[in-house]
Enzyme design. Sequence first.
Site, PDB file in Angstrom:
ATOM      1  N   GLU A  68     -11.089  -1.726  -3.254  1.00  0.00           N
ATOM      2  CA  GLU A  68     -10.422  -0.966  -2.190  1.00  0.00           C
ATOM      3  C   GLU A  68      -9.350  -0.089  -2.829  1.00  0.00           C
ATOM      4  O   GLU A  68      -9.240   0.003  -4.047  1.00  0.00           O
ATOM      5  CB  GLU A  68      -9.779  -1.935  -1.191  1.00  0.00           C
ATOM      6  CG  GLU A  68      -8.744  -2.857  -1.818  1.00  0.00           C
ATOM      7  CD  GLU A  68      -8.288  -3.971  -0.903  1.00  0.00           C
ATOM      8  OE1 GLU A  68      -8.969  -4.226   0.111  1.00  0.00           O
ATOM      9  OE2 GLU A  68      -7.247  -4.596  -1.207  1.00  0.00           O
TER      10      GLU A  68
ATOM     11  N   ASP B  13       0.817  -1.229   0.000  1.00  0.00           N
ATOM     12  CA  ASP B  13       0.000   0.000   0.000  1.00  0.00           C
ATOM     13  C   ASP B  13       0.844   1.270   0.000  1.00  0.00           C
ATOM     14  O   ASP B  13       0.576   2.203   0.758  1.00  0.00           O
ATOM     15  CB  ASP B  13      -0.935   0.027   1.215  1.00  0.00           C
ATOM     16  CG  ASP B  13      -1.626  -1.290   1.499  1.00  0.00           C
ATOM     17  OD1 ASP B  13      -1.862  -2.037   0.540  1.00  0.00           O
ATOM     18  OD2 ASP B  13      -1.914  -1.564   2.676  1.00  0.00           O
TER      19      ASP B  13
END
Length: 348
Positions: free
Chosen positions: A225, A29
């Site tokens: 997401e 991420d």
Amino acid sequence: MKSVLVAATLVWGGPAAAENPVVPGWYADPEIRVFGDRYWIYPTYSDHTETPDVSEHFSEKQQELRKQQALRPSYYIQTFFNAFSSPDLVNWTKHSHVLDVENVEWAAYAVWAPSAIEKDGKYYLFFGANDIQSDDQLGGIGVAVSDSPAGPFKDAIGKPLIGKFHNGAQPIDQFVFRDKDGQHYLYYGGWKHCNVVRLGDDLTSIVPFEDGTMFKEITPPGYVEGSFMVERNGIYYLMWSEGGWTGPDYRVAYAMGPSPTGPFEPKGVILEQDFSIARGAGHHSMVNVPGTDEWYIAYHRRPLDTDRGEHRQIAIDRMYFNEDGTIRPVVMTNEGVDPRPLAAAGSN
């Protein structure tokens, strides 16, 4: 704050050029930013390597929160953020525990997906914590503040900024975006729902949109997401991750629109696995070299020799736009990018 040089030339004995992954260790991420004359990457700590990295202190309240059943054992070790800075995208310095749950009383585990921005000499770090599964649990999206991009970041409001489900969106995977008029937006959402909110001028509160709503759902088709927003030449690009984060089908798609809230027209997938390079490529961010039209994408991917979901590494490659504003598919590489030094150019 302890900092360690992790340039490829010093750690892996390679040439004085970038290689993917750009830093050692299991990270995911990644958010890439420019602050002053350095690039910064803020990632999720994904898994231990040979030498475990751990938080040293949990309060009684945090110890009680850690008794909740996490969906994966790795969530219990994800209690801090390390950051990395570089003058040129090649030579990276590690900054340990720029945020730790020691400085966020309500956060106890599953600390994910940091998003940083500078305003008026302060640095704000948005993060998800505790992987809440319902409104009955304590957790969600928090915001911490520091005088330096290297931290230490400390909880700014003593509670989650977004601690409930709205429009079906789990409060995780936040991204803070500053529009050309100075207005800040926060994009977020798991469980296949994406919301956007307007941040107050203090960056520690949420204010309503002009129509009075607080949480606008802007979920595009295929969204899972990892929402991200960037503006270029008056076009707003909403980007997100699709597929399962532990699987090979994880990938990045995007849509284009006329404003920070859309409407957005889906345009397709631009980053996905390459069986000659890596699998599970997703949850990305982008950075523009100030004063140019040069763009780079930072993302995580899984090496071909492991199926463990947490075994993710950070890579950086070039990103190119077509003349009509659409984005070319990203070519993943093992070589990485050439050195790209920065002049002092402010923050983004």
